[in-house]
Design a protein around this motif. Structure first.
Motif, PDB file in Angstrom:
ATOM      1  N   GLY A 245      10.213 -10.136  10.130  1.00 25.08           N
ATOM      2  CA  GLY A 245       9.481 -11.316   9.689  1.00 25.08           C
ATOM      3  C   GLY A 245       8.104 -11.459  10.304  1.00 25.08           C
ATOM      4  N   LYS A 246       7.701 -10.465  11.078  1.00 25.61           N
ATOM      5  CA  LYS A 246       6.380 -10.499  11.714  1.00 25.61           C
ATOM      6  C   LYS A 246       5.502  -9.350  11.213  1.00 25.61           C
ATOM      7  CE  LYS A 246       8.230 -12.583  15.950  1.00 25.61           C
ATOM      8  NZ  LYS A 246       8.440 -12.390  17.409  1.00 25.61           N
ATOM      9  N   ILE A 247       6.069  -8.155  11.218  1.00 23.83           N
ATOM     10  CA  ILE A 247       5.350  -6.982  10.706  1.00 23.83           C
ATOM     11  C   ILE A 247       6.057  -6.413   9.481  1.00 23.83           C
ATOM     12  CG2 ILE A 247       4.709  -4.595  11.241  1.00 23.83           C
ATOM     13  CD1 ILE A 247       4.048  -5.491  14.049  1.00 23.83           C
ATOM     14  N   SER A 248       7.379  -6.498   9.468  1.00 24.20           N
ATOM     15  CA  SER A 248       8.162  -6.035   8.317  1.00 24.20           C
ATOM     16  C   SER A 248       8.860  -7.226   7.663  1.00 24.20           C
ATOM     17  CB  SER A 248       9.189  -4.989   8.765  1.00 24.20           C
ATOM     18  OG  SER A 248      10.068  -5.516   9.748  1.00 24.20           O
ATOM     19  N   PHE A 249       9.062  -7.119   6.334  1.00 19.91           N
ATOM     20  CA  PHE A 249       9.529  -8.273   5.567  1.00 19.91           C
ATOM     21  C   PHE A 249      10.529  -7.836   4.503  1.00 19.91           C
ATOM     22  CE2 PHE A 249       5.274  -8.954   7.132  1.00 19.91           C
ATOM     23  CZ  PHE A 249       5.359 -10.218   7.727  1.00 19.91           C
ATOM     24  N   ASP A 250      11.182  -8.840   3.876  1.00 20.05           N
ATOM     25  CA  ASP A 250      12.120  -8.533   2.798  1.00 20.05           C
ATOM     26  C   ASP A 250      11.413  -8.611   1.447  1.00 20.05           C
ATOM     27  OD1 ASP A 250      11.933 -11.232   2.028  1.00 20.05           O
ATOM     28  OD2 ASP A 250      13.713 -11.802   3.152  1.00 20.05           O
ATOM     29  N   LYS A 251      12.136  -8.193   0.393  1.00 22.10           N
ATOM     30  CA  LYS A 251      11.520  -8.121  -0.929  1.00 22.10           C
ATOM     31  C   LYS A 251      11.172  -9.491  -1.486  1.00 22.10           C
ATOM     32  CE  LYS A 251      13.445  -3.717  -2.574  1.00 22.10           C
ATOM     33  NZ  LYS A 251      14.329  -3.064  -3.581  1.00 22.10           N
ATOM     34  N   LEU A 252      12.078 -10.450  -1.356  1.00 23.13           N
ATOM     35  CA  LEU A 252      11.850 -11.727  -2.025  1.00 23.13           C
ATOM     36  C   LEU A 252      10.671 -12.483  -1.427  1.00 23.13           C
ATOM     37  CD1 LEU A 252      15.458 -12.979  -2.818  1.00 23.13           C
ATOM     38  CD2 LEU A 252      13.849 -11.743  -4.272  1.00 23.13           C
ATOM     39  N   SER A 253      10.534 -12.466  -0.102  1.00 26.43           N
ATOM     40  CA  SER A 253       9.373 -13.135   0.490  1.00 26.43           C
ATOM     41  C   SER A 253       8.091 -12.412   0.104  1.00 26.43           C
ATOM     42  CB  SER A 253       9.511 -13.198   2.017  1.00 26.43           C
ATOM     43  OG  SER A 253       9.472 -11.905   2.596  1.00 26.43           O
ATOM     44  N   SER A 254       8.198 -11.110  -0.142  1.00 31.77           N
ATOM     45  CA  SER A 254       7.031 -10.337  -0.560  1.00 31.77           C
ATOM     46  C   SER A 254       6.630 -10.694  -1.985  1.00 31.77           C
ATOM     47  CB  SER A 254       7.331  -8.837  -0.439  1.00 31.77           C
ATOM     48  OG  SER A 254       7.637  -8.488   0.892  1.00 31.77           O
ATOM     49  N   VAL A 255       7.618 -10.767  -2.879  1.00 32.85           N
ATOM     50  CA  VAL A 255       7.323 -11.132  -4.270  1.00 32.85           C
ATOM     51  C   VAL A 255       6.679 -12.510  -4.333  1.00 32.85           C
ATOM     52  CG1 VAL A 255       8.354 -11.620  -6.531  1.00 32.85           C
ATOM     53  CG2 VAL A 255       9.114  -9.645  -5.212  1.00 32.85           C
TER      54      VAL A 255
ATOM     55  N   PHE B 183       7.263   2.035   7.959  1.00 34.10           N
ATOM     56  CA  PHE B 183       6.001   2.674   8.361  1.00 34.10           C
ATOM     57  C   PHE B 183       5.170   1.749   9.249  1.00 34.10           C
ATOM     58  CE2 PHE B 183       1.543   2.114   7.074  1.00 34.10           C
ATOM     59  CZ  PHE B 183       0.971   3.175   7.762  1.00 34.10           C
ATOM     60  N   LYS B 184       5.119   0.472   8.902  1.00 35.65           N
ATOM     61  CA  LYS B 184       4.262  -0.463   9.658  1.00 35.65           C
ATOM     62  C   LYS B 184       4.726  -0.661  11.093  1.00 35.65           C
ATOM     63  CE  LYS B 184       4.669  -3.674   6.581  1.00 35.65           C
ATOM     64  NZ  LYS B 184       4.664  -5.079   6.125  1.00 35.65           N
ATOM     65  N   THR B 185       5.964  -0.278  11.400  1.00 34.78           N
ATOM     66  CA  THR B 185       6.470  -0.450  12.767  1.00 34.78           C
ATOM     67  C   THR B 185       6.132   0.732  13.675  1.00 34.78           C
ATOM     68  OG1 THR B 185       8.644   0.578  12.316  1.00 34.78           O
ATOM     69  CG2 THR B 185       8.406  -1.768  11.814  1.00 34.78           C
ATOM     70  N   HIS B 186       5.461   1.748  13.138  1.00 33.88           N
ATOM     71  CA  HIS B 186       5.125   2.924  13.944  1.00 33.88           C
ATOM     72  C   HIS B 186       4.216   2.522  15.113  1.00 33.88           C
ATOM     73  CE1 HIS B 186       3.355   6.817  15.054  1.00 33.88           C
ATOM     74  NE2 HIS B 186       4.459   7.353  14.539  1.00 33.88           N
ATOM     75  N   PRO B 187       4.412   3.129  16.294  1.00 37.08           N
ATOM     76  CA  PRO B 187       3.596   2.757  17.467  1.00 37.08           C
ATOM     77  C   PRO B 187       2.092   2.907  17.261  1.00 37.08           C
ATOM     78  CG  PRO B 187       5.466   4.115  18.140  1.00 37.08           C
ATOM     79  CD  PRO B 187       5.472   4.095  16.644  1.00 37.08           C
ATOM     80  N   SER B 188       1.684   3.784  16.364  1.00 31.76           N
ATOM     81  CA  SER B 188       0.252   3.966  16.114  1.00 31.76           C
ATOM     82  C   SER B 188      -0.287   3.004  15.066  1.00 31.76           C
ATOM     83  CB  SER B 188      -0.027   5.409  15.658  1.00 31.76           C
ATOM     84  OG  SER B 188       0.369   6.331  16.653  1.00 31.76           O
TER      85      SER B 188
ATOM     86  N   ASP C 263     -13.756   7.518   9.127  1.00 31.97           N
ATOM     87  CA  ASP C 263     -12.765   8.150   8.248  1.00 31.97           C
ATOM     88  C   ASP C 263     -11.760   8.903   9.121  1.00 31.97           C
ATOM     89  OD1 ASP C 263     -11.723   8.794   5.802  1.00 31.97           O
ATOM     90  OD2 ASP C 263     -13.396  10.037   5.139  1.00 31.97           O
ATOM     91  N   ARG C 264     -10.501   8.470   9.117  1.00 35.66           N
ATOM     92  CA  ARG C 264      -9.499   9.101   9.978  1.00 35.66           C
ATOM     93  C   ARG C 264      -8.305   9.561   9.168  1.00 35.66           C
ATOM     94  NH1 ARG C 264      -9.066   4.546  14.815  1.00 35.66           N
ATOM     95  NH2 ARG C 264     -11.323   4.199  15.082  1.00 35.66           N
ATOM     96  N   PHE C 265      -7.742  10.697   9.583  1.00 34.03           N
ATOM     97  CA  PHE C 265      -6.528  11.216   8.941  1.00 34.03           C
ATOM     98  C   PHE C 265      -5.551  11.624  10.038  1.00 34.03           C
ATOM     99  CE2 PHE C 265      -3.767  14.354   7.004  1.00 34.03           C
ATOM    100  CZ  PHE C 265      -3.450  13.745   5.800  1.00 34.03           C
ATOM    101  N   MET C 266      -4.303  11.176   9.898  1.00 36.78           N
ATOM    102  CA  MET C 266      -3.300  11.467  10.920  1.00 36.78           C
ATOM    103  C   MET C 266      -2.002  11.918  10.272  1.00 36.78           C
ATOM    104  SD  MET C 266      -3.782   8.281  13.618  1.00 36.78           S
ATOM    105  CE  MET C 266      -2.901   7.142  12.571  1.00 36.78           C
ATOM    106  N   ILE C 267      -1.268  12.748  10.992  1.00 38.19           N
ATOM    107  CA  ILE C 267       0.106  13.080  10.632  1.00 38.19           C
ATOM    108  C   ILE C 267       1.006  12.402  11.652  1.00 38.19           C
ATOM    109  CG2 ILE C 267       1.811  14.915  10.430  1.00 38.19           C
ATOM    110  CD1 ILE C 267      -0.307  16.647   9.217  1.00 38.19           C
ATOM    111  N   LEU C 268       1.925  11.567  11.156  1.00 31.42           N
ATOM    112  CA  LEU C 268       2.787  10.789  12.034  1.00 31.42           C
ATOM    113  C   LEU C 268       4.071  11.538  12.335  1.00 31.42           C
ATOM    114  CD1 LEU C 268       2.530   7.181  10.516  1.00 31.42           C
ATOM    115  CD2 LEU C 268       1.062   8.264  12.242  1.00 31.42           C
ATOM    116  N   THR C 269       4.464  11.520  13.601  1.00 34.55           N
ATOM    117  CA  THR C 269       5.818  11.890  13.993  1.00 34.55           C
ATOM    118  C   THR C 269       6.560  10.579  14.258  1.00 34.55           C
ATOM    119  OG1 THR C 269       5.238  12.016  16.334  1.00 34.55           O
ATOM    120  CG2 THR C 269       4.958  14.022  15.018  1.00 34.55           C
ATOM    121  N   ALA C 270       7.824  10.661  14.623  1.00 37.10           N
ATOM    122  CA  ALA C 270       8.606   9.436  14.792  1.00 37.10           C
ATOM    123  C   ALA C 270       8.024   8.524  15.865  1.00 37.10           C
ATOM    124  CB  ALA C 270      10.053   9.781  15.132  1.00 37.10           C
ATOM    125  N   ALA C 271       7.380   9.094  16.893  1.00 35.08           N
ATOM    126  CA  ALA C 271       6.907   8.266  17.995  1.00 35.08           C
ATOM    127  C   ALA C 271       5.435   8.445  18.324  1.00 35.08           C
ATOM    128  CB  ALA C 271       7.733   8.568  19.255  1.00 35.08           C
TER     129      ALA C 271
END
Length: 548
Positions: free
Chosen positions: A443-453, A276-281, A79-87
């Motif tokens: 298109g690898k980690i982040s995507f657009d709305k239509l491909s998601s739908v 969010f998914k592009t964050h280094p962590s 069980d892990r909890f983190m607060i993210l900063t930009a990097a």
């Protein structure tokens, strides 16, 4: 079709209610007829949740659920909890978190699969379940009491005319009707207005939860890992956070929740999630993986002080139709099941006593107030209101409040803080806010709305009346566009709403792509003019979520 009890919605609350009714009928040799109708094409098709489930209600309902093959296969191990900063990130040690926030003893699940299993248990007991039938209308008796529901007509064209496939709806009449539609259900919304069920309670508060299911590199998979974050990419005054749950078979459920009282009309919950998914962590978990499903759903966040009156003549609200989510725990399924069971017990007692129906099940709210479910929500009642002070102060105040309750010192915080505004009232004018430049999806980690739908398997019969109704068709362009840059373009996570213009940028017009709708209900909640009314499309339409 006549039944003793009609239940609308085959989610955790509705199915738990159905099972409990049949259990009591068998135990006390007093048969009751029960039906459940479900607008999804199958049970579980429209179920979307994180989900880490607390089995406390399931233990009560079906104590031998493990032997019966319930799909709770992955116990929480980390069980892990983190607060993210930009990097970077700041890890919060478990000993610093209130004990009620611990997930040990809970299970990472697909709630859709849990509901499919619950449906099989209900059918074994004699419950009749009808998927693909959307409850479109509440039926009332001579005294104004609820006497059941009617399903929507099928085979009506967009022009309102009957097609060759036309099939009229069916009346399902019951002595008692339990509404288990989930968050912001259309029937529950109407019942609250008709019977003034929200009088004297705080406005309900909501979030939007957006989720993806991934198949990841086995080397990066950690079965039983539960990870939550706050912070980046949201600013201090925008509430929300992420979840990442490692299930079996190298699958990971990842999602993002944004509180719908956000202020900037340029904010796009979908794009905040992708960022969010592009964050280094976070990104390394998904590198080399494959996204296999997508969905979105609104979440009740108001807590105890936002729960409406639970009963009306002839029936009751159960589960997320009323709003029993414990926000800091990010859990509602256990309370949904428990309230379904409590309503079922009240209805069965009335039927056994010879009630003809149409009365109010007063025993149900009384039983709720005496239950562990009430205590679950009482302990965290001031957490969400405290977020109005921002993430940092709000989290600190909420943590202190929960620690005092866990230590048995809840008497030191006897007060209840209240919600004062509905979420649609929170937007600031666009001229007072800064537009947000979101990065292009890779298109690898982040995507657009239509491909998601596309991954949500959403499908609606296109030649049917649009189920997203505008009370005033002029408002999007005449009012929302100049004042808020028409936020429906961004708050919808499925690209349903667009503002189209001529090539030179003139003549803006509002377009509704209803076939994209994933039934999240965000538009019904967040539209600043409250001009959009979400109604049910033809039964079976909408997303078809596998393993979500």
């Amino acid at each position: 079709m006549e039944y003793d009890v009609v239940i609308v919605g085959a989610g955790p609350a509705g199915l738990a209610a159905a099972i409990r009714l049949k259990q009591l009928a068998a135990d006390q040799d007093h048969d009751v007829s029960v039906c459940v109708i479900e607008k999804g094409s199958e049970v579980g098709a429209h179920i979307l949740s994180g989900a880490v489930i607390d089995p406390v209600a399931l233990n009560e309902l079906i104590p031998d659920w493990q032997a019966r093959g319930a799909p709770l296969n992955t116990p929480v191990t980390d069980d892990r909890f983190m607060i993210l900063t930009a990097a970077n990130h700041i890890g919060i040690p478990n000993f610093a978190l209130p004990p009620l926030m611990s997930n040990h003893g809970n299970y990472i699940v697909s709630l859709g699969n849990v509901c499919r299993w619950l449906a099989s248990q209900a059918e074994e007991l004699g419950v009749e379940i009808f998927p693909g039938f959307a409850a479109a209308e509440v039926l009332y008796g001579d005294k104004g009491e609820v006497v059941g529901v009617a399903t929507g007509d099928m085979g009506i064209g967009r022009d309102g005319e009957h097609k060759a496939s036309y099939t009229p709806g069916v009346e399902l009449r019951g002595k008692y009707t339990l509404i288990a539609e989930g968050v912001r259900g259309s029937l529950a919304k109407g019942l609250m207005q008709k019977f003034n069920l929200r009088d004297g309670v705080d406005p309900q508060k909501f979030g939007i939860g957006i989720k993806e299911l991934w198949q990841i590199d086995p080397a990066k998979h950690k079965p039983g890992l539960v990870m939550h974050t706050q912070g980046w990419p949201l600013d201090n005054m925008t509430g929300g956070g992420s979840f990442m749950y490692h299930l079996e078979d190298n699958q990971v459920a990842v999602g993002f929740v944004i509180h719908l009282n956000y202020q900037n009309p340029y904010l796009s919950p979908f794009d905040e999630f992708q960022r969010f998914k592009t964050h280094p962590s976070i990104a390394p978990f998904f590198a080399g993986g494959k996204r296999i499903s997508y969905g979105a759903r609104a979440i009740n966040e108001g807590g105890l002080q936002s729960i409406p009156k639970l009963t009306f003549p002839g029936g009751a609200l159960i589960g997320c139709s009323a709003g029993f989510v414990n926000l800091p725990r990010i859990k509602g399924s256990h309370n949904a099941m428990k309230t379904g069971m409590l309503a079922a017990e009240a209805a069965f007692a009335a039927l056994k006593a010879g009630a003809a129906g149409g009365d109010e099940l007063a025993a149900y709210p009384a039983a709720f107030r005496a239950s562990w479910s009430f205590k679950d929500l009482w302990k965290v009642r001031n957490v969400k209101p405290g977020m109005k002070y921002g993430m940092w102060i709000g989290t600190l105040l909420g943590g202190i409040h929960m620690w005092l309750n866990d230590l048995g010192l809840g008497f030191l915080v006897p007060w209840t803080t209240h919600h004062t505004k509905a979420d649609h009232e929170s937007l600031k004018p666009a001229k007072d806010c800064k537009p947000i430049a979101y990065p292009r999806p890779d298109g690898k980690i982040s995507f657009d709305k239509l491909s998601s739908v596309f991954l949500s398997n959403t499908n609606h019969e296109e030649d049917q009346p649009i189920h997203l109704k505008l009370k005033d068709p002029t408002i999007p362009i005449a009012k929302n566009l100049p004042l808020y840059d028409e936020p429906a373009q961004r708050y919808c996570p499925a690209g349903v709403y667009e503002v189209l213009r001529d090539d030179d940028g003139s003549h803006p017009r509002f377009q509704i792509n209803a076939q994209n709708c994933v039934h999240c209900k965000t538009c019904d909640i967040k539209d600043p003019a409250q001009n959009i009314n979400w109604t049910v499309p033809e039964g079976g339409g909408g997303p078809n979520y596998p393993n979500m």
